[in-house]
Design a protein around this motif. Structure first.
Motif, PDB file in Angstrom:
ATOM      1  N   ILE A   7       0.757  -1.556   0.339  1.00 57.36           N
ATOM      2  CA  ILE A   7      -0.087   0.269  -0.333  1.00 57.36           C
ATOM      3  C   ILE A   7       0.517   1.322   0.627  1.00 57.36           C
ATOM      4  N   LYS A   8       1.767   1.225   0.669  1.00 62.04           N
ATOM      5  CA  LYS A   8       2.940   2.857   0.827  1.00 62.04           C
ATOM      6  C   LYS A   8       3.697   2.707  -0.178  1.00 62.04           C
ATOM      7  N   SER A   9       4.127   1.379  -1.261  1.00 66.95           N
ATOM      8  CA  SER A   9       4.652   2.045  -2.598  1.00 66.95           C
ATOM      9  C   SER A   9       3.362   2.259  -3.389  1.00 66.95           C
ATOM     10  N   PHE A  10       2.359   1.554  -3.437  1.00 65.10           N
ATOM     11  CA  PHE A  10       1.371   2.269  -4.636  1.00 65.10           C
ATOM     12  C   PHE A  10       1.310   3.378  -4.418  1.00 65.10           C
ATOM     13  N   VAL A  11       1.335   4.044  -2.853  1.00 60.91           N
ATOM     14  CA  VAL A  11       0.301   5.216  -2.788  1.00 60.91           C
ATOM     15  C   VAL A  11       1.442   6.180  -2.862  1.00 60.91           C
ATOM     16  N   GLN A  12       2.866   6.167  -2.677  1.00 62.23           N
ATOM     17  CA  GLN A  12       3.935   7.171  -2.976  1.00 62.23           C
ATOM     18  C   GLN A  12       4.370   6.189  -4.150  1.00 62.23           C
ATOM     19  N   VAL A  62      14.044   7.542  -2.513  1.00 59.95           N
ATOM     20  CA  VAL A  62      14.177   6.448  -0.753  1.00 59.95           C
ATOM     21  C   VAL A  62      13.031   5.834  -0.367  1.00 59.95           C
ATOM     22  N   GLN A  63      11.730   6.072  -0.798  1.00 54.82           N
ATOM     23  CA  GLN A  63      10.013   5.728   0.016  1.00 54.82           C
ATOM     24  C   GLN A  63      10.616   5.276   1.731  1.00 54.82           C
ATOM     25  N   MET A  75      14.374   8.569  10.282  1.00 53.72           N
ATOM     26  CA  MET A  75      13.963   8.659   9.032  1.00 53.72           C
ATOM     27  C   MET A  75      14.481   7.259   7.839  1.00 53.72           C
ATOM     28  N   ILE A  76      13.619   6.932   7.991  1.00 54.49           N
ATOM     29  CA  ILE A  76      14.431   5.415   7.251  1.00 54.49           C
ATOM     30  C   ILE A  76      14.328   4.490   6.219  1.00 54.49           C
ATOM     31  N   MET A  77      14.836   4.238   5.357  1.00 58.94           N
ATOM     32  CA  MET A  77      15.479   3.822   4.237  1.00 58.94           C
ATOM     33  C   MET A  77      15.145   2.342   3.961  1.00 58.94           C
ATOM     34  N   ASP A  78      14.532   1.541   3.180  1.00 63.01           N
ATOM     35  CA  ASP A  78      14.723  -0.291   3.452  1.00 63.01           C
ATOM     36  C   ASP A  78      16.185  -0.404   2.122  1.00 63.01           C
ATOM     37  N   LEU A  79      16.900  -1.127   2.173  1.00 66.13           N
ATOM     38  CA  LEU A  79      17.851  -1.703   1.510  1.00 66.13           C
ATOM     39  C   LEU A  79      17.460  -2.943   1.308  1.00 66.13           C
ATOM     40  N   ARG A  80      16.445  -3.538   0.781  1.00 66.57           N
ATOM     41  CA  ARG A  80      16.708  -4.753   1.060  1.00 66.57           C
ATOM     42  C   ARG A  80      17.217  -4.920  -0.315  1.00 66.57           C
ATOM     43  N   GLU A  81      16.511  -4.256  -1.245  1.00 65.51           N
ATOM     44  CA  GLU A  81      15.826  -3.709  -2.603  1.00 65.51           C
ATOM     45  C   GLU A  81      16.627  -3.012  -3.360  1.00 65.51           C
ATOM     46  N   SER A  82      17.124  -2.408  -2.689  1.00 66.11           N
ATOM     47  CA  SER A  82      18.122  -1.667  -3.271  1.00 66.11           C
ATOM     48  C   SER A  82      19.176  -1.569  -3.717  1.00 66.11           C
ATOM     49  N   ALA A  83      19.993  -0.846  -4.793  1.00 65.61           N
ATOM     50  CA  ALA A  83      21.261  -1.396  -5.644  1.00 65.61           C
ATOM     51  C   ALA A  83      22.015  -0.143  -5.222  1.00 65.61           C
ATOM     52  N   LEU A  84      21.391   0.167  -4.189  1.00 64.94           N
ATOM     53  CA  LEU A  84      22.390   1.755  -3.642  1.00 64.94           C
ATOM     54  C   LEU A  84      23.081   1.134  -2.377  1.00 64.94           C
ATOM     55  N   ASN A  85      25.114   1.642  -2.494  1.00 62.99           N
ATOM     56  CA  ASN A  85      25.730   1.226  -1.414  1.00 62.99           C
ATOM     57  C   ASN A  85      24.856   2.174   0.692  1.00 62.99           C
ATOM     58  N   VAL A 288       2.293   9.862   9.306  1.00 62.06           N
ATOM     59  CA  VAL A 288       3.098  11.356   9.044  1.00 62.06           C
ATOM     60  C   VAL A 288       4.005  10.854   7.642  1.00 62.06           C
ATOM     61  N   THR A 289       4.407   9.422   7.961  1.00 69.18           N
ATOM     62  CA  THR A 289       5.022   8.544   6.732  1.00 69.18           C
ATOM     63  C   THR A 289       4.563   9.437   5.294  1.00 69.18           C
ATOM     64  N   PHE A 290       2.950   8.661   5.450  1.00 69.03           N
ATOM     65  CA  PHE A 290       2.054   9.601   4.174  1.00 69.03           C
ATOM     66  C   PHE A 290       1.759  11.274   4.335  1.00 69.03           C
ATOM     67  N   PHE A 291       1.564  11.703   5.014  1.00 67.59           N
ATOM     68  CA  PHE A 291       1.721  13.169   4.570  1.00 67.59           C
ATOM     69  C   PHE A 291       3.034  13.525   4.524  1.00 67.59           C
TER      70      PHE A 291
END
Length: 340
Positions: A7-12, A62-63, A75-85, A288-291
């Motif tokens: 849901i979060k990914s879709f909204v963003q 960032v999502q 403020m957290i970024m999930d790196l499990r599917e990210s190509a960034l170091n 607040v994440t969605f806001f």
């Protein structure tokens, strides 16, 4: 929590797409449909719209998960599917945090411009020529100050990461070993019951609060003065032109105050301050994440609605064109011209 992530990914995705479209439309309207009487306000609108697009793209990269937990805010970024170091990802997270700084300073400048326009004493000359570049630099300086503080005093550390581990797994199904973040872990309880304050994090948080308070008071001061000016015009207004001008300024002032305060300043400020007051409002973090993601998509809408030339051009696309025997009459009211 997999459903929440979807849901979060879709909204963003929807908000970033809408933000790019609506801000592009506004820039097009400013370039092709605005009256020359708008003057340098046209440049300010394009500047704010371009920034909103950058904000939206960063938010999509960032999502972020904005999270208040116990003695911390992050403020957290999930790196499990990210190509960034982690270093590059942290730079994007810090830059997204900096976007908040740019936003509130840009809003403050908008209020200053609006007040000068209402004064009609020729003070819009301070927004002319090379001086306009200086006004453009102020929000960027505010944003870079946020990034600097995030980089120097609010970067990840092992103790902070371990403190977040159980909370972010329970709330967002995140693995603390595959995240990066910026935030503050203000204080820690020792085994003897004493409280150990994190001086570095606390100083960084204090710096961010100062950076927030300055534009906030500018908005309050110039917003109030603008309201007083509009109130006097409403009391003295006699012609239709003046009445239309009053209403446009009043509506724009209210909208440009409520939107950023509701979506950014108040919720972020509350979540950021709650740990210092020993308040646990962790459940509010999801909202607040969605806001945070919604703001760049909603920001340009009041400008399109409250400036006659833009509103008529925008909605005119969806209206039936008049026949050759009909005459369309459009009245345009300039709400920003500085009459000396």
């Amino acid at each position: 929590m997999a459903a929440f992530a979807i849901i979060k990914s879709f909204v963003q995705f929807v908000t970033v797409s809408f933000s790019l479209v609506i801000n592009s439309i506004l820039i097009y309207l400013v370039i092709t449909k605005s009256s020359k009487k708008l003057g340098n306000y046209r440049h300010l609108m394009c500047y704010f719209s371009l920034f909103s697009m950058v904000y939206a793209v960063l938010d999509w990269i960032v999502q972020p998960f904005i999270h208040s937990h116990g003695a911390s805010f992050s403020m957290i970024m999930d790196l499990r599917e990210s190509a960034l170091n982690k270093k590059v990802a942290f730079f994007f997270v810090a830059s997204l945090a900096g976007c908040f700084g740019v936003s509130i300073y840009a809003i403050a400048i908008n209020f200053i411009f609006r007040y000068f326009a209402l004064q009609r004493e020729g003070r819009l000359r301070y927004f002319a020529g090379k001086r306009l570049i200086l006004w453009f630099c102020i929000p960027l300086f505010g944003g870079l100050s946020w990034v600097f503080l995030c980089w120097c005093s609010m970067a990840p550390d092992p103790e902070f990461t371990n403190y977040l581990r159980d909370s972010i797994r329970a709330n967002y199904d995140l693995d603390a070993d595959f995240i990066t973040y910026t935030g503050s872990y203000f204080y820690r309880f020792e085994r003897d019951g004493s409280v150990k304050w994190s001086i570095e994090n606390s100083l960084g948080a204090l710096g961010l609060n100062v950076l927030m308070i300055i534009p906030f008071f500018i908005i309050l001061i110039f917003g109030y003065r603008s309201y007083k000016k509009i109130s006097k015009l409403m009391a003295q207004g006699e012609c239709d032109y003046t009445k239309r001008l009053q209403m446009q300024l009043y509506k724009a002032l209210v909208a440009q105050t409520i939107i950023p305060m509701v979506l950014l300043s108040f919720p972020i400020g509350i979540l950021f301050s709650a740990p210092l007051l020993h308040l646990d409002i962790e459940n509010g973090s999801i909202i607040v994440t969605f806001f945070y993601s919604l703001y760049p998509a909603i920001d340009p809408i009041p400008i399109i609605l409250f400036i006659d030339d833009f509103r008529n051009a925008f909605f005119g696309v969806f209206q039936r064109r008049p026949s050759k025997n009909q005459v369309a009459s459009v009245v345009s009211v300039d709400a920003t011209v500085d009459v000396s």
